[in-house]
Scaffold this motif. Structure first.
Motif, PDB file in Angstrom:
ATOM      1  N   UNK A 131      35.756  12.264 -34.365  1.00 11.87           N
ATOM      2  CA  UNK A 131      36.383  13.100 -35.400  1.00 11.87           C
ATOM      3  C   UNK A 131      37.880  13.217 -35.150  1.00 11.87           C
ATOM      4  N   UNK A 132      38.267  13.310 -33.874  1.00 13.18           N
ATOM      5  CA  UNK A 132      39.688  13.386 -33.548  1.00 13.18           C
ATOM      6  C   UNK A 132      40.398  12.100 -33.943  1.00 13.18           C
ATOM      7  N   UNK A 134      39.457   9.967 -36.174  1.00 11.97           N
ATOM      8  CA  UNK A 134      39.494   9.866 -37.635  1.00 11.97           C
ATOM      9  C   UNK A 134      40.600  10.767 -38.197  1.00 11.97           C
ATOM     10  N   UNK A 135      40.746  11.954 -37.631  1.00 11.31           N
ATOM     11  CA  UNK A 135      41.794  12.865 -38.115  1.00 11.31           C
ATOM     12  C   UNK A 135      43.176  12.241 -37.937  1.00 11.31           C
TER      13      UNK A 135
ATOM     14  N   UNK B 407      33.546  17.944 -41.443  1.00 14.17           N
ATOM     15  CA  UNK B 407      34.613  16.988 -41.118  1.00 14.17           C
ATOM     16  C   UNK B 407      35.264  16.425 -42.387  1.00 14.17           C
ATOM     17  N   UNK B 411      39.131  17.041 -43.732  1.00 12.40           N
ATOM     18  CA  UNK B 411      40.057  15.913 -43.876  1.00 12.40           C
ATOM     19  C   UNK B 411      40.629  15.822 -45.288  1.00 12.40           C
ATOM     20  N   UNK B 414      43.304  18.303 -45.389  1.00 19.04           N
ATOM     21  CA  UNK B 414      44.470  17.826 -44.628  1.00 19.04           C
ATOM     22  C   UNK B 414      45.265  16.803 -45.441  1.00 19.04           C
ATOM     23  N   UNK B 447      42.536  19.815 -36.175  1.00 18.59           N
ATOM     24  CA  UNK B 447      41.884  19.485 -34.904  1.00 18.59           C
ATOM     25  C   UNK B 447      41.320  20.738 -34.242  1.00 18.59           C
ATOM     26  N   UNK B 450      38.126  21.454 -35.891  1.00 18.96           N
ATOM     27  CA  UNK B 450      37.105  20.488 -35.481  1.00 18.96           C
ATOM     28  C   UNK B 450      36.621  20.789 -34.071  1.00 18.96           C
TER      29      UNK B 450
END
Ligand code: SF4
Ligand SMILES: [Cu+2]
Lengths: 150, 454
Positions: A131-132, A134-135, B407, B411, B414, B447, B450
């Protein structure tokens, strides 16, 4: 930025995201173990509230309640225990999914019951790593995509 | 703002509904009994929150309806059906459906003080509720008293002030619904501004035999964002020139106008962003001390919690953002003041904040919504079983899937924030790299969310 460039940026970002999601990550994880975890429940907390285990471990959770009736439900694992003072409960399962799984009290036990929550971290936490990644990819992709010629 | 939009009122039935005086009355007629039941259950029902209709239907069902459905897809539509101001409004109008002569209002008609003609009071009222949220969310009696207090204050304000002053200036819910309604893919707007200019009487603002002047104190022709439009549809009824329309439009369209950016609205964005993160930590994290401290109102620890809560909302998060704005100004060697950048960039936090709230709410709502079946049959927790669902077991829905839903939602928020930050830099005639500190801020926030959930 012209149309073609935008299409390329989108395609590339999507591709990188797919790679980040599915690329196998090598590990030197130790051999799976058999673990027994003692968890106590009281209004309104588990102790310990964070359980760290390795993927593949065979886990036995003993739940002991110190005051009222409490439960322990693990999201994603559908493990559900119920204990009363003097009446322990236990469950055994194989930790076959990695990541963070919240566990919560499943027996209404008073005011803060809905927030009586702990976390089980099945290491290695690849979902978070992915996930990190992908971010970060999405961030860069979005910056490039929305950037206009200056 | 002209853009790709679709006039929904061209569909005859849609138009007919919006023009009808039965709307929004009939919607309120549905929500008011539920609201009253929620208060009664809170006052007289079981003190166990998860067994009490007042807690479950307000903080799980209603919350899900508003945060996951209405706000993202219909903006302020909730405000059109909200029961809170209804009794006051009916009293003010001395009418339920058909207006009295000329849409006259029976109030002392005080003008709202100029210095509060902003949403600072809404920021304050939201923070006040948010500070006590652990108690309010879990204690039926307190929850009922808070809801009843909202309705009473709204009622008193209807008698003293013009129109829906409570909604416009005080309601803690109305503040964030307004902020996030800018993202919704629908809008109420006039069709032709030139036509408005020729219309001397401005009945949409002053009222007429057909309806009331805008209860939200908005002149429809001047609308360029959804923030203060309560979608009450009075203007559809009072406009004699058939100049109002409901449009479908792209998500977030209001954030493309840079006019009318204000510090109070910017702070609304900070407060909402901070609270989404704070709740994810305090309510849903594994740290029981935090929950217990937030619950122990009045204790020494609680005061520390309260101070930290205010500091996070009003100083730390805005402070970090201010530092990013300052950096942006340095990077661009811009002549604009840091404060102006700070306010303009804050609007980029609107989609990010809503995404964070949706992510938080999903975690909370999916796990707890099965309580709704129980309290539907036994609203007071008195052992009733009206529909035979009273002993349905608690079942967390989709529990293992929640992070996978969170997630992508975060996103998307974001990406939208990044688009808006770059756009703000261009609008302020700065090089786009002056948006990069803001981009970094938004990515770091994502982040952090997440890290809490995944
Ligand atoms: S502003 Fe508040 S009280 Fe008014 S309609 Fe909206 S939610 Fe209800
Ligand atoms: Cu419990």
């Amino acid at each position: 930025m012209n149309q073609t460039r935008r299409v390329i940026v989108i395609a590339l970002t999507a591709l990188l995201i797919l790679v980040a999601l599915f690329i196998p990550i090598p590990t030197n994880a130790s051999a799976p173990q058999t673990r027994t975890l003692e968890v106590t429940a009281r209004q309104f907390a588990f102790e310990p509230a964070t359980l760290d285990i390795q993927r593949g471990d065979t886990v036995t959770i003993h739940l002991e309640s110190l005051d009222a009736a409490h439960g322990l439900y693990i999201d994603g694992y559908a493990v559900d225990l119920a204990a009363e003072p003097g009446k322990r409960a236990q469950a055994t399962f194989v930790a076959d999914k990695e990541g963070k799984f919240k566990f919560r009290c499943s027996v209404a036990c008073g005011a803060l019951h809905p927030f009586m929550i702990g976390e089980m971290n099945v290491q290695p936490n690849f979902p978070f790593v992915r996930a990190t990644a992908v971010t970060l990819i999405a961030t860069i992709g979005a910056v490039v995509f929305f950037w206009r010629e200056e | 703002m002209t853009m790709n939009r679709l006039e929904l009122t061209q569909v005859p039935i849609v138009k007919k509904i919006l023009v009808s005086r039965w709307l929004p009355w009939s919607l309120v007629a549905l929500t008011l009994p539920v609201f009253v039941l929620a208060i009664l259950a809170g006052l007289f029902g079981t003190p166990a929150g998860s067994r009490n209709f007042g807690i479950v239907f307000v903080w799980i069902v209603w919350w899900a309806l508003v945060m996951l459905l209405l706000v993202p897809f219909a903006g302020r539509l909730w405000c059109a059906m909200c029961p809170i101001p209804a009794p006051g409004e009916w009293l003010q109008r001395r009418a339920l459906v058909q207006p009295r002569a000329g849409g006259r209002l029976y109030t002392l008609g005080w003008k709202w003080p100029k210095r509060f003609n902003n949403i600072w009071l809404q920021n304050a009222s939201f923070l006040a509720v948010a500070l006590f949220c652990v108690v309010i969310l879990t204690t039926p009696l307190v929850s009922a008293l808070v809801l009843a207090a909202f309705a009473l204050v709204a009622l008193a304000m209807s008698l003293l002030f013009e129109r829906r002053a409570f909604c416009r200036y005080l309601c803690p819910v109305g503040g964030f619904i307004g902020l996030y309604s800018q993202l919704a893919p629908v809008e109420v707007r006039v069709k032709d501004h030139a036509l408005c200019a020729t219309h001397k009487n401005k009945t949409c603002y002053v009222g007429s035999a057909a309806g009331y002047g805008c209860p939200w104190l908005v002149f429809p022709a001047a609308l360029d964002k959804n923030t203060y439009c309560g979608m009450c549809t009075e203007c559809f009824k009072t406009c004699p020139l058939d100049n109002l329309a409901l449009y479908a439009r792209p998500f977030g369209a209001d954030l493309l106008t840079s006019r009318g950016r204000r510090l109070d609205e910017a702070y609304k964005a900070f407060i909402m962003l901070t609270c989404a993160l704070a709740y994810s930590i305090v309510l849903l994290g594994p740290w029981s001390v935090l929950k217990e401290t937030a619950y122990a109102v009045g204790s020494v620890e609680w005061w520390v919690y309260a101070a930290s809560f205010f500091a996070a909302n009003l100083a730390i998060v805005p402070g970090l953002f201010f530092a990013c704005a300052w950096l942006a100004r340095r990077i661009a060697r811009a002549a604009t003041s840091t404060r102006e950048l700070f306010v303009a960039y804050a609007y980029a936090l609107v989609p990010l904040g809503l995404a964070a709230w949706v992510a938080f709410s999903l975690s909370f709502v999916l796990v707890n919504s099965s309580y709704a079946w129980q309290v539907l049959s036994d609203p007071f927790g008195w052992g009733w079983n009206l529909f035979g669902t009273a002993d349905w077991k608690w079942t967390p829905y989709l529990a293992g899937w929640i992070p996978l839903l969170q997630i992508p939602i975060l996103l998307v928020g974001l990406a939208a924030a990044i688009a808006l930050a770059l756009r703000a830099a261009r609008e302020l005639r700065m090089p786009q790299r002056a948006a990069l500190p803001i981009v970094a801020f938004c990515a770091a926030f994502t982040l952090a969310m997440l890290w809490l959930y995944v």
